[in-house]
Design an enzyme around this catalytic site. Sequence first.
Site, PDB file in Angstrom:
ATOM      1  N   HIS A  44     187.082  10.234 -80.593  1.00 16.35           N
ATOM      2  CA  HIS A  44     187.099  11.317 -79.806  1.00 16.35           C
ATOM      3  C   HIS A  44     188.369  11.279 -79.032  1.00 16.35           C
ATOM      4  O   HIS A  44     188.969  12.598 -78.621  1.00 16.35           O
ATOM      5  CB  HIS A  44     185.934  10.971 -78.695  1.00 16.35           C
ATOM      6  CG  HIS A  44     184.504  11.563 -79.222  1.00 16.35           C
ATOM      7  ND1 HIS A  44     184.185  12.803 -79.322  1.00 16.35           N
ATOM      8  CD2 HIS A  44     183.541  10.705 -79.719  1.00 16.35           C
ATOM      9  CE1 HIS A  44     183.201  12.549 -79.853  1.00 16.35           C
ATOM     10  NE2 HIS A  44     182.543  11.429 -79.714  1.00 16.35           N
TER      11      HIS A  44
ATOM     12  N   GLU B 184     181.584  16.610 -82.739  1.00 14.51           N
ATOM     13  CA  GLU B 184     181.225  15.546 -83.613  1.00 14.51           C
ATOM     14  C   GLU B 184     181.504  15.791 -84.835  1.00 14.51           C
ATOM     15  O   GLU B 184     182.030  14.666 -85.744  1.00 14.51           O
ATOM     16  CB  GLU B 184     179.945  15.316 -83.386  1.00 14.51           C
ATOM     17  CG  GLU B 184     179.578  14.588 -81.962  1.00 14.51           C
ATOM     18  CD  GLU B 184     180.261  13.052 -81.723  1.00 14.51           C
ATOM     19  OE1 GLU B 184     179.911  12.524 -80.703  1.00 14.51           O
ATOM     20  OE2 GLU B 184     180.981  12.538 -82.721  1.00 14.51           O
TER      21      GLU B 184
ATOM     22  N   SER C 204     185.813   9.017 -87.523  1.00 19.38           N
ATOM     23  CA  SER C 204     185.443   7.715 -87.268  1.00 19.38           C
ATOM     24  C   SER C 204     184.448   6.995 -88.447  1.00 19.38           C
ATOM     25  O   SER C 204     184.290   5.872 -88.399  1.00 19.38           O
ATOM     26  CB  SER C 204     185.136   7.280 -86.046  1.00 19.38           C
ATOM     27  OG  SER C 204     183.633   8.017 -85.881  1.00 19.38           O
TER      28      SER C 204
HETATM   29  N1  HBI Z   1     176.326   9.670 -73.918  1.00 19.02           N
HETATM   30  N2  HBI Z   1     177.957   8.065 -73.867  1.00 19.02           N
HETATM   31  C1  HBI Z   1     177.458   9.317 -74.330  1.00 19.02           C
HETATM   32  N3  HBI Z   1     178.415   9.944 -75.464  1.00 19.02           N
HETATM   33  C2  HBI Z   1     177.990  10.849 -75.814  1.00 19.02           C
HETATM   34  O1  HBI Z   1     178.457  11.717 -76.928  1.00 19.02           O
HETATM   35  C3  HBI Z   1     176.627  11.429 -75.648  1.00 19.02           C
HETATM   36  C4  HBI Z   1     175.979  10.892 -74.625  1.00 19.02           C
HETATM   37  N4  HBI Z   1     174.675  11.415 -74.149  1.00 19.02           N
HETATM   38  C5  HBI Z   1     174.222  12.613 -74.962  1.00 19.02           C
HETATM   39  C6  HBI Z   1     175.224  13.195 -75.738  1.00 19.02           C
HETATM   40  N5  HBI Z   1     176.240  12.569 -76.001  1.00 19.02           N
HETATM   41  C7  HBI Z   1     174.719  14.255 -76.391  1.00 19.02           C
HETATM   42  O2  HBI Z   1     173.321  14.434 -76.747  1.00 19.02           O
HETATM   43  C8  HBI Z   1     175.353  15.681 -75.778  1.00 19.02           C
HETATM   44  O3  HBI Z   1     175.239  16.761 -76.409  1.00 19.02           O
HETATM   45  C9  HBI Z   1     174.614  15.838 -74.481  1.00 19.02           C
HETATM   46 FE    FE Z   2     180.733  10.875 -80.538  1.00 16.10          FE
END
Ligand code: HBI
Ligand code: FE
Length: 284
Positions: free
Chosen positions: A141, A182, A201
Amino acid sequence: MAVEPVVYGVSQRPPRGDYTRADADYTCAQNWAAYTEADHDTYRRLYERQMALLPGLACDAFIEAIPLLGARDRIPRFEDINARLKLATGWELVAVPGLIPERPFFDLLASRRFPVTDWIRTPAEFDYVVEPDVFHDLFGHVPLLFNPVFADYVQRYGAGGLKAHDLGAGELLSRLYWYTIEFGLIQQADGLRAYGAGILSSSGELRHSVTSPQPQRIALDLLRCMRTRYKIDDYQATYFVIDSFERLFDMTAPDFGPLYETVRSLGDLSADTTIASDSAITLG
Ligand code: HBI
Ligand code: FE
């Protein structure tokens, strides 16, 4: 105040991280001294393997930014990356114990703070770890957060997420996150490339997503994307393709409220469905 951990995906598996050390906003300190030599060695080996896979598969903006992560042979200190990142796009990395609930997640993104899980997978999980670890978050990311247009898109995504959460549309918006931030692909002049962190990744999915004839690849359309369910524990059946970060950013300018209504009226699509209006992107 200890916060409740979040459970991710369909299984009720307990999360990996230690959430007792997180603040109310789910952030914690990156306990860099706690990393073992094995942890640093795992990061080094993951980094070396992934770097060798990038040419011809990762997008140019990602390859250009990777050196800005700094350390290659040990887990970087988030504060070292922040010194450069804040200057570049106003973003900063904050440590979190793992996955966090939607609202605090969107809150952080909206304020240009990217949550980076601070633990790393065990050597036994070298090829696959169920929850995102520090390598997924840092290597996957962070480089594109140095790209001003993409960084603005992620911030706008976070702001949109707060509205979506209040409209009960968090799941719909999470599909946009999944199929762009993603697992997104981008059409460059010299061919198809990956820009999604989950792909960049991954040692296996990077080549698969860009070269395999198996999955379908369709031009990103917001309505189509938000109708499409995703799989969290297998390669994607569908990849959505953009032609530039500028177009991606522009697409997300309008208010999504009406879009959520249309998605609800048309209903969901399974990850491997094809519909007549799809604009197929062919390989080569
Ligand atoms: N929490 N730490 C972290 N990293 C993420 O990428 C992440 C998350 N919580 C929810 C989430 N991603 C996804 O459901 C989002 O689309 C909200
Ligand atoms: Fe991610």
